[in-house]
Design a protein around this motif. Structure first.
Motif, PDB file in Angstrom:
ATOM      1  N   ALA A  43      25.747  37.028  55.201  1.00  0.00           N
ATOM      2  CA  ALA A  43      26.348  37.040  53.868  1.00  0.00           C
ATOM      3  C   ALA A  43      25.390  37.624  52.834  1.00  0.00           C
ATOM      4  CB  ALA A  43      26.753  35.619  53.469  1.00  0.00           C
ATOM      5  N   ARG A  90      30.299  37.964  53.484  1.00  0.00           N
ATOM      6  CA  ARG A  90      29.974  37.369  52.180  1.00  0.00           C
ATOM      7  C   ARG A  90      31.224  36.904  51.458  1.00  0.00           C
ATOM      8  NH1 ARG A  90      26.441  40.560  47.749  1.00  0.00           N
ATOM      9  NH2 ARG A  90      24.805  39.999  49.257  1.00  0.00           N
ATOM     10  N   LEU A  91      32.208  37.775  51.284  1.00  0.00           N
ATOM     11  CA  LEU A  91      33.398  37.408  50.535  1.00  0.00           C
ATOM     12  C   LEU A  91      34.185  36.298  51.243  1.00  0.00           C
ATOM     13  CD1 LEU A  91      35.145  37.956  48.073  1.00  0.00           C
ATOM     14  CD2 LEU A  91      36.371  39.692  49.396  1.00  0.00           C
ATOM     15  N   LEU A  93      33.041  33.879  53.232  1.00  0.00           N
ATOM     16  CA  LEU A  93      32.371  32.583  53.083  1.00  0.00           C
ATOM     17  C   LEU A  93      32.414  32.091  51.649  1.00  0.00           C
ATOM     18  CD1 LEU A  93      29.228  32.894  55.389  1.00  0.00           C
ATOM     19  CD2 LEU A  93      31.460  31.923  55.896  1.00  0.00           C
ATOM     20  N   VAL A  94      32.200  32.977  50.689  1.00  0.00           N
ATOM     21  CA  VAL A  94      32.203  32.566  49.281  1.00  0.00           C
ATOM     22  C   VAL A  94      33.559  32.007  48.884  1.00  0.00           C
ATOM     23  CG1 VAL A  94      32.084  33.424  46.910  1.00  0.00           C
ATOM     24  CG2 VAL A  94      30.330  34.083  48.564  1.00  0.00           C
ATOM     25  N   LEU A  95      34.614  32.693  49.284  1.00  0.00           N
ATOM     26  CA  LEU A  95      35.951  32.224  48.930  1.00  0.00           C
ATOM     27  C   LEU A  95      36.265  30.893  49.620  1.00  0.00           C
ATOM     28  CD1 LEU A  95      37.983  35.556  49.061  1.00  0.00           C
ATOM     29  CD2 LEU A  95      37.129  34.354  47.053  1.00  0.00           C
ATOM     30  N   VAL A  97      34.115  28.545  50.714  1.00  0.00           N
ATOM     31  CA  VAL A  97      33.309  27.464  50.131  1.00  0.00           C
ATOM     32  C   VAL A  97      33.818  27.098  48.741  1.00  0.00           C
ATOM     33  CG1 VAL A  97      31.005  26.869  49.313  1.00  0.00           C
ATOM     34  CG2 VAL A  97      31.273  28.016  51.508  1.00  0.00           C
ATOM     35  N   THR A  98      34.189  28.110  47.957  1.00  0.00           N
ATOM     36  CA  THR A  98      34.717  27.826  46.614  1.00  0.00           C
ATOM     37  C   THR A  98      35.998  27.009  46.690  1.00  0.00           C
ATOM     38  OG1 THR A  98      33.778  29.912  45.807  1.00  0.00           O
ATOM     39  CG2 THR A  98      35.455  28.857  44.448  1.00  0.00           C
ATOM     40  N   ASP A 241      38.386  40.906  53.251  1.00  0.00           N
ATOM     41  CA  ASP A 241      37.756  39.803  53.978  1.00  0.00           C
ATOM     42  C   ASP A 241      38.225  39.872  55.426  1.00  0.00           C
ATOM     43  OD1 ASP A 241      40.381  39.031  53.719  1.00  0.00           O
ATOM     44  OD2 ASP A 241      39.929  36.940  53.237  1.00  0.00           O
TER      45      ASP A 241
END
Length: 679
Positions: A43, A90-91, A93-95, A97-98, A241
């Motif tokens: 990520a 990255r996108l 996992l970020v989405l 987790v958010t 993603d």
């Protein structure tokens, strides 16, 4: 002192690191750590390393299969599929987790809302959560996505809100399992507000399963995001993603299967990493962070209790007038809803406790002793209902007094010593912090001064090495030491009444005697005119609850005998052996063995069992087990009448009270006299 604290802190830190290393050495821990570190590294680094390659269009290599230049082939624009899968980490996992954070926070707020909101609002929140849980999570996510709108932001909110109901249900269930523990009841008596009670005592004890489920939910959020993007509702071009890449790969699955296989495998690996990490967190989260060390107390009280046995008080200084009453109870009833109607396990209990008086409550298990104490302490939670013609503590009507005023009064003037000291303390907090909370709440002391006062109180109840012990957790105390610490918690205020509910249960006879002696010392030492609100020499009163009549007889001046939710006899301890009138009281005495009991003769027992609270009939509840019962006993419940002589109060509820001979039992006579008589 400083070197000791630093050493202790360092030891705790090393212990936590050692525990983490031990978990990582396990197969599950090693796999989860490796996969999670790989995902985090991708990520962070993949967009920097393969970003340009992932976006480079090659018209000469459209929809190619795996080659040396493109290991997983290319898409419809000739872009490298492997690079795009790596960059999409990255996108994705970020989405995920958010969305998980939104779901966990929202679910925790909804799950704990009934604890702090008014009852009607709490029921509304609970009903809404129950309805939402009935729908599948992905269906809820689609519903919210259509309302909020297409795109990454809408999908984040949709998945987060879809996760919230299940998490709220979990939080409600876990909170309910902790809310009934004794340490929560003790915090309520100490006057801790609902929000502070929730954040300090409930949430820390359910944090581990919540964290574990949050990490597992992150994997589910990742899968849900992939599904929404696959359907074209989630991430929109030019962003991408794993779900969007999976949808694009299906278009050429017959030409290049790896185009769809690669993002699918990425979703599976990431979900597996989060699930395995949840198992790892379950083992690591138990390592508690060290708390600030306790300051050394500047001084002790002028006189601490000594180890010598205290003489028994005469009890006359606290019961000579109405204005000296500490507790007045008339017609106390505790009712709960039942399948066939209301159930009343405490029915019409009346008694008083004077200043400095020691009163014992005795009876078999299920007779209503503990519920009476909880009703008096205002600890019966809904749907239970407490009613009384009179319920006054220090002249204040508890049923008519507002919540904040009641908490302030009970938190400073009422001390509770519960039956099981292990469940009476919050296992996630150190002993010193739990004791200090009373002084912080009601006496306005700073954190440091409150901790110093806690050490002082532990020293007064004869806890050795009080400064070191205050930094330990409840499980590091022995049973006797935990019970002493419970008494010390009650002494953090200036108690006028100490309610001890089975304080010697599961303790050996030596520790039992020490605890009883300590309670006697508390009565003798507390109650001075330190704050000007008490009369000089006025001592703390004691309400001792026990199923052991000999324990009560050696510690109290007056005894209340309870059966099936009501007091059947109220008599002075001095008259217990010679003037007990109720058949149940006499049966309890006869069932106590002594040193001179004939070993060849069968032990005396009370035949039958006490009735269940919902099965008490119209007559005397003891009639089915009483050899003196007649038709009247089975049809009418006897009223309580005063049969005392010579000015001594002696009340009994029986149609056929027995004579005053010595037939109360020779074995009981030996047992009680050997313990020293009344207190």
């Amino acid at each position: 002192m400083r070197s000791d604290r630093n050493g202790k802190s360092g030891k705790n830190g090393k212990s936590g690191r050692a525990k983490f290393r031990a978990v990582v050495r396990t197969p599950v821990g090693a796999c989860s750590a490796a996969l999670l570190m790989l995902l985090i590294a991708l990520a962070l680094l993949a967009p920097l390393v393969w970003g340009d390659r992932a976006s480079a269009v090659d018209v000469d290599a459209l929809q190619q299969g795996p080659t040396a230049a493109h290991l997983l082939g290319t898409d419809s624009l000739g872009r490298d599929i492997l690079a795009r899968v790596l960059v999409a980490t990255r996108l994705s996992l970020v989405l995920a987790v958010t969305a998980t954070v939104i779901g966990v926070v929202t679910g925790t707020l909804l799950g704990t809302a009934p604890s702090v909101l008014p009852r009607w609002a709490g029921r509304l929140v609970t009903a809404t959560v129950n309805i939402a849980v009935a729908f599948p999570g992905l269906l809820l996510a689609l519903f919210f996505a259509m309302i909020i709108g297409v795109g990454a932001k809408g999908a984040v909110l949709a998945i987060g809100l879809a996760m919230a109901p299940a998490f709220a249900r979990l939080t409600q269930t876990l909170s309910a399992s902790v809310a009934g523990r004794d340490f929560v009841a003790a915090a309520r008596v100490a006057g801790v507000g609902r929000v502070r009670l929730l954040t300090r005592h409930v949430l820390p004890n359910i944090g581990e399963p919540l964290v574990v489920n949050a990490t597992i939910s992150a994997g589910m959020a990742l899968l849900s995001f992939a599904g929404l993007s696959f359907l074209g509702i989630g991430v929109q071009a030019p962003d991408y993603d794993w779900g969007r890449l999976l949808g694009e790969g299906l278009n050429q699955i017959y030409v290049n299967p790896t185009a769809a296989l690669a993002p699918g495998v990425a979703v599976v690996i990431a979900g597996l990493a989060f699930n395995l990490f949840g198992e790892t967190v379950a083992g690591v989260v138990g390592a508690r962070a060290s708390t600030p060390s306790l300051p050394k107390p500047k001084g002790a009280r002028k006189h601490a209790p000594t180890a010598a046995a205290m003489g028994h008080a005469d009890g006359s200084d606290g019961s000579d007038g109405e204005q000296r009453l500490v507790l007045a109870v008339e017609n106390l009833r505790v009712t709960f809803p039942g399948a066939t109607g209301p159930v009343t396990p405490v029915r019409g209990v009346s008694f008083t406790v004077g200043a400095g008086e020691s009163v014992g409550v005795v009876g078999e298990s299920g007779s209503g002793k503990s519920l009476t104490a909880l009703g008096v302490s205002r600890l019966i939670e809904a749907p239970g209902v407490v009613s009384a013609d009179r319920l006054e503590f220090l002249g204040k009507p508890l049923l008519q007094t507002s919540g904040p005023e009641t908490r302030g009064l009970l938190g400073t003037s009422l001390a509770l010593v519960f039956q099981d000291p292990l469940t009476s303390f919050n296992p996630t907090q150190r002993i010193g912090r739990q004791l200090a909370e009373v002084s912080e709440q009601h006496q306005g002391l700073s954190r440091g001064k409150a901790l110093a006062r806690a050490v002082e109180r532990l020293r007064e109840v004869r806890v050795p090495a009080a400064g070191r012990r205050a930094r330990q957790y409840p499980h590091e105390f022995s049973g006797g030491m935990r019970q002493r610490a419970m008494i010390a918690m009650g002494l953090m205020g200036e108690p006028r009444l100490v309610i001890a509910d089975e304080p010697t249960t599961a303790l050996d006879v030596t520790v039992q005697r020490q605890v009883l002696r300590l309670l006697a010392q508390v009565r003798g030492d507390e109650g001075g005119a330190e704050d000007g609100s008490r009369q000089q020499g006025e001592r703390a009163a004691l309400l001792l609850i026990s199923h052991d009549i000999t324990v009560v007889a050696q510690s109290c001046r007056r005894i209340l005998v309870m059966y099936a939710g009501r007091i059947v006899e109220d008599l002075p301890t001095a008259e217990l052996l010679t003037a007990a009138r109720h058949p149940y009281t006499r049966a309890l005495l006869s069932a106590v063995p002594a040193l001179d009991t004939d070993r060849d003769a069968p032990l005396s027992v009370i035949p039958g069992r006490p009735p269940e609270p919902g099965q008490v009939g119209a007559g005397c509840a003891f009639a089915a087990r009483c050899s003196f019962a007649d038709e009247r006993c089975g049809a009418e419940d006897p009223a309580t009448v005063d049969i005392g002589a010579g000015g001594a109060a002696h009340r009994v509820a029986c149609w056929h009270p027995q004579g005053t001979g010595s037939s109360a039992g020779n074995s009981s006579d030996v047992a009680v006299k050997a313990s020293g008589g009344g207190a």
